[in-house]
Design a protein around this motif. Structure first.
Motif, PDB file in Angstrom:
ATOM      1  N   PRO A 110       0.820  -1.231   0.000  1.00  0.00           N
ATOM      2  CA  PRO A 110       0.000   0.000   0.000  1.00  0.00           C
ATOM      3  C   PRO A 110       0.846   1.270   0.000  1.00  0.00           C
ATOM      4  CG  PRO A 110      -0.894  -1.585   1.546  1.00  0.00           C
ATOM      5  CD  PRO A 110       0.436  -2.126   1.103  1.00  0.00           C
ATOM      6  N   LEU A 111       2.006   1.219   0.667  1.00  0.00           N
ATOM      7  CA  LEU A 111       2.888   2.384   0.684  1.00  0.00           C
ATOM      8  C   LEU A 111       3.392   2.691  -0.718  1.00  0.00           C
ATOM      9  CD1 LEU A 111       4.030   4.263   2.907  1.00  0.00           C
ATOM     10  CD2 LEU A 111       6.068   2.832   2.919  1.00  0.00           C
ATOM     11  N   TYR A 112       3.725   1.651  -1.482  1.00  0.00           N
ATOM     12  CA  TYR A 112       4.171   1.845  -2.857  1.00  0.00           C
ATOM     13  C   TYR A 112       3.045   2.424  -3.713  1.00  0.00           C
ATOM     14  CZ  TYR A 112       5.783   0.838  -7.570  1.00  0.00           C
ATOM     15  OH  TYR A 112       6.137   0.956  -8.889  1.00  0.00           O
ATOM     16  N   ARG A 113       1.826   1.935  -3.513  1.00  0.00           N
ATOM     17  CA  ARG A 113       0.687   2.472  -4.269  1.00  0.00           C
ATOM     18  C   ARG A 113       0.433   3.938  -3.917  1.00  0.00           C
ATOM     19  NH1 ARG A 113      -1.550  -2.704  -3.118  1.00  0.00           N
ATOM     20  NH2 ARG A 113      -2.871  -1.847  -1.473  1.00  0.00           N
ATOM     21  N   LEU A 114       0.625   4.280  -2.643  1.00  0.00           N
ATOM     22  CA  LEU A 114       0.484   5.670  -2.223  1.00  0.00           C
ATOM     23  C   LEU A 114       1.502   6.550  -2.924  1.00  0.00           C
ATOM     24  CD1 LEU A 114      -0.659   7.883  -0.361  1.00  0.00           C
ATOM     25  CD2 LEU A 114       0.960   7.123   1.392  1.00  0.00           C
ATOM     26  N   LEU A 115       2.749   6.115  -2.968  1.00  0.00           N
ATOM     27  CA  LEU A 115       3.791   6.887  -3.639  1.00  0.00           C
ATOM     28  C   LEU A 115       3.489   7.031  -5.125  1.00  0.00           C
ATOM     29  CD1 LEU A 115       6.556   8.286  -3.535  1.00  0.00           C
ATOM     30  CD2 LEU A 115       7.619   6.048  -3.899  1.00  0.00           C
ATOM     31  N   TYR A 116       3.030   5.945  -5.743  1.00  0.00           N
ATOM     32  CA  TYR A 116       2.683   5.995  -7.167  1.00  0.00           C
ATOM     33  C   TYR A 116       1.563   7.004  -7.416  1.00  0.00           C
ATOM     34  CZ  TYR A 116       1.212   4.390 -11.790  1.00  0.00           C
ATOM     35  OH  TYR A 116       0.872   4.327 -13.126  1.00  0.00           O
ATOM     36  N   GLY A 117       0.565   7.027  -6.524  1.00  0.00           N
ATOM     37  CA  GLY A 117      -0.535   7.982  -6.671  1.00  0.00           C
ATOM     38  C   GLY A 117      -0.078   9.418  -6.523  1.00  0.00           C
ATOM     39  N   ILE A 118       0.830   9.664  -5.585  1.00  0.00           N
ATOM     40  CA  ILE A 118       1.360  11.020  -5.391  1.00  0.00           C
ATOM     41  C   ILE A 118       2.113  11.479  -6.632  1.00  0.00           C
ATOM     42  CG2 ILE A 118       3.026  12.389  -4.084  1.00  0.00           C
ATOM     43  CD1 ILE A 118       2.306  10.704  -1.620  1.00  0.00           C
ATOM     44  N   GLU A 119       2.957  10.607  -7.175  1.00  0.00           N
ATOM     45  CA  GLU A 119       3.741  10.965  -8.359  1.00  0.00           C
ATOM     46  C   GLU A 119       2.833  11.204  -9.567  1.00  0.00           C
ATOM     47  OE1 GLU A 119       6.676  11.809  -8.387  1.00  0.00           O
ATOM     48  OE2 GLU A 119       7.586  10.969  -6.591  1.00  0.00           O
ATOM     49  N   CYS A 120       1.793  10.405  -9.710  1.00  0.00           N
ATOM     50  CA  CYS A 120       0.855  10.608 -10.820  1.00  0.00           C
ATOM     51  C   CYS A 120       0.128  11.950 -10.679  1.00  0.00           C
ATOM     52  CB  CYS A 120      -0.159   9.468 -10.878  1.00  0.00           C
ATOM     53  SG  CYS A 120       0.511   7.910 -11.487  1.00  0.00           S
ATOM     54  N   SER A 121      -0.243  12.303  -9.458  1.00  0.00           N
ATOM     55  CA  SER A 121      -0.923  13.579  -9.226  1.00  0.00           C
ATOM     56  C   SER A 121       0.007  14.754  -9.526  1.00  0.00           C
ATOM     57  CB  SER A 121      -1.404  13.663  -7.772  1.00  0.00           C
ATOM     58  OG  SER A 121      -2.345  12.649  -7.492  1.00  0.00           O
ATOM     59  N   ARG A 122       1.280  14.633  -9.131  1.00  0.00           N
ATOM     60  CA  ARG A 122       2.254  15.692  -9.427  1.00  0.00           C
ATOM     61  C   ARG A 122       2.419  15.887 -10.934  1.00  0.00           C
ATOM     62  NH1 ARG A 122       7.921  15.055  -7.278  1.00  0.00           N
ATOM     63  NH2 ARG A 122       8.101  17.134  -8.212  1.00  0.00           N
ATOM     64  N   ALA A 123       2.408  14.784 -11.660  1.00  0.00           N
ATOM     65  CA  ALA A 123       2.619  14.855 -13.108  1.00  0.00           C
ATOM     66  C   ALA A 123       1.507  15.621 -13.821  1.00  0.00           C
ATOM     67  CB  ALA A 123       2.733  13.447 -13.689  1.00  0.00           C
ATOM     68  N   LYS A 124       0.342  15.736 -13.197  1.00  0.00           N
ATOM     69  CA  LYS A 124      -0.797  16.431 -13.813  1.00  0.00           C
ATOM     70  C   LYS A 124      -0.792  17.932 -13.513  1.00  0.00           C
ATOM     71  CE  LYS A 124      -3.679  12.269 -13.452  1.00  0.00           C
ATOM     72  NZ  LYS A 124      -4.864  11.656 -12.819  1.00  0.00           N
ATOM     73  N   LEU A 125       0.140  18.359 -12.678  1.00  0.00           N
ATOM     74  CA  LEU A 125       0.187  19.765 -12.292  1.00  0.00           C
ATOM     75  C   LEU A 125       1.390  20.457 -12.908  1.00  0.00           C
ATOM     76  CD1 LEU A 125      -0.569  19.387  -8.466  1.00  0.00           C
ATOM     77  CD2 LEU A 125      -2.162  20.186 -10.224  1.00  0.00           C
ATOM     78  N   PRO A 126       1.284  21.748 -13.186  1.00  0.00           N
ATOM     79  CA  PRO A 126       2.470  22.487 -13.650  1.00  0.00           C
ATOM     80  C   PRO A 126       3.501  22.554 -12.530  1.00  0.00           C
ATOM     81  CG  PRO A 126       0.621  23.975 -13.273  1.00  0.00           C
ATOM     82  CD  PRO A 126       0.068  22.598 -13.153  1.00  0.00           C
TER      83      PRO A 126
END
Length: 218
Positions: A37-53
Motif C-alpha cells: 500500500p505504501l508503494y501504491r500511495l507513492l505511485y498515486g502522489i507521483e501521478c498527481s504531481r505529473a498532472k500539475l504544472p
C-alpha cells in the motif's frame, strides 16, 4: 551443570523457533499489508504531481509528501532486512555475519570490516543463533548510539571457545546493559558462555560474546 546446559539449549531452541515463526509472520505482514500500500500511495502522489504544472503550489506539497513516503519506505525496508537476518541465522553463522556486514555497510555508511576463519566451526544451531543475535544487537547499538565511522566484526576460534568481537571507533560511552544486551548475556551464560562490554572514552566500544564449541560440526 552439563545437564542444566543441555536443558537450557533445548529451551532456547524452542524459543528461537517461536521467535523465527513470529518474525516470518511480521515480515509477511509488513511486506503485504504495509509495504505494497505504501508503494501504491507513492505511485498515486507521483501521478498527481505529473498532472500539475511545476510551479503549482500543490506540486511542492506533493513533493514533500513523496519524500516522506520514500523515507518511511526506506525505514521499512531496513527493518525487513533486520528481520530477515534473524530468520537466516540458521543458514550458518558465517553467512549470517556476511549478510549483517553487507546490510550495515549499505544502510548506515559505516566502514565495516569482517573477519571469518577458514576452519569449520563446531557449534550447534542454537549456539550459532545465540552468537549471531548477540553480534546483531551489538551492531545495532553501534549504529544507534556510538557515533562511529568504523566497525569491525570478527569471528575467532580461541581454543575450545568460539568468540565474536564487535569493535567500533565511536565515543566509547557505556553506562549499563540494556534489554538486548541483558537478554543475550543471559542466553550465553545459560549455554556456558558469556558476554563482555568494554568502552574507552573517544576510543570506541568492544563487545565480546563467546560460547564453548561442540563436537557437532556446524
Amino acid at each position: 551443570s552439563e545437564r542444566r546446559r543441555a536443558q537450557a539449549e533445548r529451551l532456547l531452541a524452542q524459543t528461537f523457533r517461536a521467535q523465527d515463526e513470529e518474525r516470518q509472520r511480521v515480515v509477511l505482514y509488513l511486506h503485504h499489508d504495509v509495504g505494497q500500500p505504501l508503494y501504491r500511495l507513492l505511485y498515486g502522489i507521483e501521478c498527481s504531481r505529473a498532472k500539475l504544472p511545476p510551479d503549482h503550489p500543490v506540486s511542492s506539497e506533493l513533493e514533500t509528501m513523496a519524500s516522506l513516503t520514500l523515507s518511511i519506505d526506506g525505514t521499512l525496508r531496513s527493518e525487513l532486512g533486520s528481520l530477515h537476518e534473524g530468520i537466516a541465522a540458521d543458514a550458518g553463522l558465517a553467512t549470517a555475519l556476511r549478510d549483517l556486514a553487507d546490510t550495515t555497510r549499505d544502510e548506515s555508511g559505516l566502514h565495516v570490516t569482517l573477519w571469518i576463519p577458514d576452519e569449520p566451526l563446531d557449534l550447534t544451531e542454537v549456539k550459532r543463533t545465540a552468537l549471531f543475535r548477540a553480534s546483531q544487537d551489538a551492531v545495532v547499538n553501534v549504529r544507534k548510539n556510538a557515533v562511529a565511522t568504523r566497525v569491525e566484526i570478527s569471528l575467532e576460534i580461541r581454543g575450545r571457545r568460539v568468540v565474536i568481537r564487535v569493535q567500533d571507533d565511536g565515543v566509547g560511552r557505556f553506562d549499563r546493559y540494556g534489554l538486548g544486551l541483558t537478554s543475550n548475556a543471559e542466553r550465553l551464560d545459560a549455554l556456558g558462555g558469556g558476554l563482555e562490554v568494554s568502552a574507552t572514552p573517544r576510543r570506541g566500544s568492544r563487545v565480546l560474546a563467546w560460547l564453548p564449541s561442540d563436537t557437532v560440526s556446524a
